[in-house]
Every structure is written in C-alpha cells, then in structure tokens.
Design a protein around this motif. Structure first.
Motif, PDB file in Angstrom:
ATOM      1  N   LEU A 173      -2.758   6.594 -11.488  1.00  0.00           N
ATOM      2  CA  LEU A 173      -1.375   6.836 -11.085  1.00  0.00           C
ATOM      3  C   LEU A 173      -0.868   5.708 -10.208  1.00  0.00           C
ATOM      4  CD1 LEU A 173      -1.432  10.635 -10.140  1.00  0.00           C
ATOM      5  CD2 LEU A 173      -0.368   9.576 -12.144  1.00  0.00           C
ATOM      6  N   VAL A 174       0.429   5.479 -10.285  1.00  0.00           N
ATOM      7  CA  VAL A 174       1.101   4.516  -9.416  1.00  0.00           C
ATOM      8  C   VAL A 174       2.415   5.149  -8.968  1.00  0.00           C
ATOM      9  CG1 VAL A 174       2.141   3.295 -11.362  1.00  0.00           C
ATOM     10  CG2 VAL A 174       1.922   2.133  -9.187  1.00  0.00           C
ATOM     11  N   TRP A 175       2.734   4.998  -7.681  1.00  0.00           N
ATOM     12  CA  TRP A 175       3.979   5.512  -7.129  1.00  0.00           C
ATOM     13  C   TRP A 175       4.805   4.351  -6.602  1.00  0.00           C
ATOM     14  CZ3 TRP A 175      -0.677   7.883  -5.417  1.00  0.00           C
ATOM     15  CH2 TRP A 175      -0.927   9.145  -5.966  1.00  0.00           C
ATOM     16  N   ALA A 176       6.097   4.437  -6.760  1.00  0.00           N
ATOM     17  CA  ALA A 176       7.028   3.473  -6.158  1.00  0.00           C
ATOM     18  C   ALA A 176       8.025   4.285  -5.343  1.00  0.00           C
ATOM     19  CB  ALA A 176       7.746   2.662  -7.225  1.00  0.00           C
TER      20      ALA A 176
ATOM     21  N   ASP B 189      -3.455  12.047  -5.181  1.00  0.00           N
ATOM     22  CA  ASP B 189      -2.486  11.998  -4.088  1.00  0.00           C
ATOM     23  C   ASP B 189      -2.680  10.700  -3.325  1.00  0.00           C
ATOM     24  OD1 ASP B 189      -4.852  12.404  -2.719  1.00  0.00           O
ATOM     25  OD2 ASP B 189      -4.144  14.129  -1.588  1.00  0.00           O
ATOM     26  N   CYS B 190      -1.780  10.401  -2.421  1.00  0.00           N
ATOM     27  CA  CYS B 190      -1.893   9.194  -1.609  1.00  0.00           C
ATOM     28  C   CYS B 190      -2.940   9.433  -0.530  1.00  0.00           C
ATOM     29  CB  CYS B 190      -0.534   8.873  -0.992  1.00  0.00           C
ATOM     30  SG  CYS B 190      -0.495   7.312  -0.104  1.00  0.00           S
ATOM     31  N   SER B 191      -3.906   8.523  -0.427  1.00  0.00           N
ATOM     32  CA  SER B 191      -5.003   8.706   0.534  1.00  0.00           C
ATOM     33  C   SER B 191      -5.529   7.354   1.011  1.00  0.00           C
ATOM     34  CB  SER B 191      -6.123   9.527  -0.108  1.00  0.00           C
ATOM     35  OG  SER B 191      -6.567   8.909  -1.296  1.00  0.00           O
ATOM     36  N   GLU B 192      -6.419   7.385   1.968  1.00  0.00           N
ATOM     37  CA  GLU B 192      -6.938   6.170   2.603  1.00  0.00           C
ATOM     38  C   GLU B 192      -7.541   5.178   1.622  1.00  0.00           C
ATOM     39  OE1 GLU B 192      -9.568   7.058   5.853  1.00  0.00           O
ATOM     40  OE2 GLU B 192      -8.049   8.259   6.895  1.00  0.00           O
TER      41      GLU B 192
ATOM     42  N   ALA C  44      10.372  -0.468   0.919  1.00  0.00           N
ATOM     43  CA  ALA C  44       9.872   0.008  -0.368  1.00  0.00           C
ATOM     44  C   ALA C  44       8.372  -0.227  -0.421  1.00  0.00           C
ATOM     45  CB  ALA C  44      10.564  -0.725  -1.512  1.00  0.00           C
ATOM     46  N   ALA C  45       7.702   0.601  -1.197  1.00  0.00           N
ATOM     47  CA  ALA C  45       6.253   0.449  -1.355  1.00  0.00           C
ATOM     48  C   ALA C  45       5.846   0.847  -2.758  1.00  0.00           C
ATOM     49  CB  ALA C  45       5.509   1.298  -0.333  1.00  0.00           C
ATOM     50  N   VAL C  46       4.779   0.216  -3.236  1.00  0.00           N
ATOM     51  CA  VAL C  46       4.113   0.620  -4.468  1.00  0.00           C
ATOM     52  C   VAL C  46       2.684   0.958  -4.077  1.00  0.00           C
ATOM     53  CG1 VAL C  46       3.287  -0.098  -6.738  1.00  0.00           C
ATOM     54  CG2 VAL C  46       5.551  -0.817  -5.941  1.00  0.00           C
ATOM     55  N   ILE C  47       2.232   2.124  -4.511  1.00  0.00           N
ATOM     56  CA  ILE C  47       0.886   2.596  -4.173  1.00  0.00           C
ATOM     57  C   ILE C  47       0.148   2.932  -5.457  1.00  0.00           C
ATOM     58  CG2 ILE C  47      -0.415   4.438  -3.033  1.00  0.00           C
ATOM     59  CD1 ILE C  47       1.919   4.518  -0.970  1.00  0.00           C
ATOM     60  N   ILE C  48      -1.059   2.390  -5.597  1.00  0.00           N
ATOM     61  CA  ILE C  48      -1.927   2.701  -6.730  1.00  0.00           C
ATOM     62  C   ILE C  48      -2.972   3.705  -6.253  1.00  0.00           C
ATOM     63  CG2 ILE C  48      -3.640   1.816  -8.368  1.00  0.00           C
ATOM     64  CD1 ILE C  48      -2.173  -0.867  -8.294  1.00  0.00           C
ATOM     65  N   ASP C  49      -3.149   4.772  -7.000  1.00  0.00           N
ATOM     66  CA  ASP C  49      -4.127   5.819  -6.667  1.00  0.00           C
ATOM     67  C   ASP C  49      -5.533   5.314  -7.003  1.00  0.00           C
ATOM     68  OD1 ASP C  49      -5.297   8.217  -5.978  1.00  0.00           O
ATOM     69  OD2 ASP C  49      -4.669   9.262  -7.802  1.00  0.00           O
TER      70      ASP C  49
ATOM     71  N   VAL D  44      -1.810  -0.407  -1.438  1.00  0.00           N
ATOM     72  CA  VAL D  44      -0.368  -0.440  -1.200  1.00  0.00           C
ATOM     73  C   VAL D  44       0.155  -1.864  -1.112  1.00  0.00           C
ATOM     74  CG1 VAL D  44      -0.606  -0.348   1.318  1.00  0.00           C
ATOM     75  CG2 VAL D  44       1.515   0.460   0.258  1.00  0.00           C
ATOM     76  N   VAL D  45       1.372  -2.050  -1.606  1.00  0.00           N
ATOM     77  CA  VAL D  45       2.190  -3.231  -1.332  1.00  0.00           C
ATOM     78  C   VAL D  45       3.444  -2.676  -0.674  1.00  0.00           C
ATOM     79  CG1 VAL D  45       3.656  -5.024  -2.320  1.00  0.00           C
ATOM     80  CG2 VAL D  45       1.397  -4.641  -3.249  1.00  0.00           C
ATOM     81  N   GLU D  46       3.756  -3.182   0.508  1.00  0.00           N
ATOM     82  CA  GLU D  46       4.921  -2.693   1.241  1.00  0.00           C
ATOM     83  C   GLU D  46       5.869  -3.856   1.505  1.00  0.00           C
ATOM     84  OE1 GLU D  46       5.715  -0.051   5.220  1.00  0.00           O
ATOM     85  OE2 GLU D  46       4.029  -1.437   5.254  1.00  0.00           O
ATOM     86  N   ASP D  47       7.146  -3.642   1.215  1.00  0.00           N
ATOM     87  CA  ASP D  47       8.172  -4.638   1.503  1.00  0.00           C
ATOM     88  C   ASP D  47       9.159  -4.019   2.482  1.00  0.00           C
ATOM     89  OD1 ASP D  47       7.304  -6.785  -0.190  1.00  0.00           O
ATOM     90  OD2 ASP D  47       7.934  -5.574  -1.901  1.00  0.00           O
ATOM     91  N   MET D  48       9.399  -4.728   3.594  1.00  0.00           N
ATOM     92  CA  MET D  48      10.267  -4.214   4.652  1.00  0.00           C
ATOM     93  C   MET D  48      11.408  -5.202   4.878  1.00  0.00           C
ATOM     94  SD  MET D  48       6.994  -3.337   6.951  1.00  0.00           S
ATOM     95  CE  MET D  48       7.437  -2.006   8.038  1.00  0.00           C
ATOM     96  N   TRP D  49      12.623  -4.677   5.007  1.00  0.00           N
ATOM     97  CA  TRP D  49      13.797  -5.508   5.191  1.00  0.00           C
ATOM     98  C   TRP D  49      14.528  -5.120   6.477  1.00  0.00           C
ATOM     99  CZ3 TRP D  49      12.371  -3.482   0.463  1.00  0.00           C
ATOM    100  CH2 TRP D  49      12.219  -4.384  -0.597  1.00  0.00           C
TER     101      TRP D  49
END
Length: 195
Positions: free
Chosen positions: A83-86, A141-144, A130-135, A148-153
């Motif tokens: 799974l991948v979440w954006a 679910d999202c866990s330790e 924004a973030a993209v998270i790969i399970d 993650v790739v996180e982009d902050m503006w």
C-alpha cells in the motif's frame, strides 16, 4: 449545493470515498444493462480482473479547491504490491489546527504509483505539507516500520505535485515527528481514516 469530488488514479476514475472495485462493479452493471446478452461469468471476470482494485481509494477529500494534488513514484520494484498513501494537510489558522485535507490510497504496481485528486487543495500560507508513505512493513496501517517522503512549504498557490524516481528520498518513519510534536503517521495517515 451538491459537491462531487473526483479522484483519478492511474487505473481509473473514482468519486471521493469509493474504491476502484465499486466503480468497476458499477461500470460492469451499466455495460450489462446496455446489452441483451448478460452473463454472470462475464461480470465476475471483469470485476475480479484487477487484484489491486480495492487498494485504490480516496479516503479523504474535504475541500473544494482550486489546485490539483498529484503524487507519482517509480523505481520502487522492491515495494511491489504494498500500500501507498498520499496526503495533503492544509492548516486552518495555525499548525495546531491542521487536519488531513486529502488522503489517497493505492498500491505499488509495476514498481510505480500514481495518485491524483482534482481541485482538492486551496491557496494556503500557514505551512501546508504533503507526504507519501509506503506501507513497507505490510501492516495495513501507518507505523514506525513504514517509509515516508515529506514536503513542507511556507505556502502553496498552485498545483501540489510530487514525483519520486526511486526510494532515495524515502526514510523510515520510526518516531519522527513533523511540525513539532505530531508523529508522522498521526499527522498524515490517522488510523480513523483508514478502511
């Protein structure tokens, strides 16, 4: 006023809150209704064709926005089928009032993902991100153990686009926080939004 959210994944067109398999079922029903020769075998073959269909879901799309939200990735064969979440977060008046505006879910297929939500983000100057998270640990679910790739503006006033061509920018979540004390998973992929 009726609001209709459209989400397009690389595999098809979805309304917010629907899974790809629900859309496929509806399309098959419509196609069968248009013909006199309706067979259950054909319907079953069509709806079961995409094993990853249930992974494609728009889990949250709150805002009527001006800008599209798109996240794509490639070169991720090591994460095939996961799974991948954006997610996009647009704070209202401070970082402490932030909540997920867009949360999309799909799976890595052929080493890639593409998640798109049309007109779902708004002009925002209160540190949107924004973030993209790969399970990565395949827990559902999202866990330790996830990546993650996180982009902050400081702000955004155009389409929000992220492109990853490998896993180089992805880092293990662990106990990482964002904007101070918020754990990455709680901030971007809260458990209550997952199916």
């Amino acid at each position: 006023m009726h609001t209709f959210w459209m989400t397009i994944f690389s595999a098809g067109l979805l309304a917010c809150g629907e899974s790809k398999s629900e859309v496929d079922d509806l399309a098959v029903e419509e196609a069968d209704a248009d013909t006199d020769a309706d067979t259950d075998a054909d319907t079953d073959a069509d709806t079961d064709a995409d094993a990853d269909a249930d992974a494609d879901q728009a889990l949250r799309c709150d805002a009527v926005g001006d800008f599209d939200f798109r996240q794509t990735g490639a070169g991720l064969a090591d994460y095939e089928g996961l799974l991948v979440w954006a997610a996009a977060v647009e704070p209202v008046d401070s970082l402490h009032t932030a909540s997920v505006t867009v949360l999309l879910q799909s799976a890595v297929v052929d080493g890639a993902y593409e998640l798109f939500n049309e007109a779902s983000t708004t002009e925002n100057y209160i540190y949107p991100s924004a973030a993209v998270i790969i399970d990565a640990d395949d827990s559902g679910d999202c866990s330790e153990g996830d990546l993650v790739v996180e982009d902050m503006w400081f702000g955004w006033m155009e389409h929000v686009v992220g492109q990853q061509s490998s896993d180089v920018r992805f880092a293990e979540i662990g106990k990482r926080t964002t904007w101070g004390d918020s754990w990455i998973c709680d901030y971007y992929v809260p458990a209550e939004l997952l199916p």
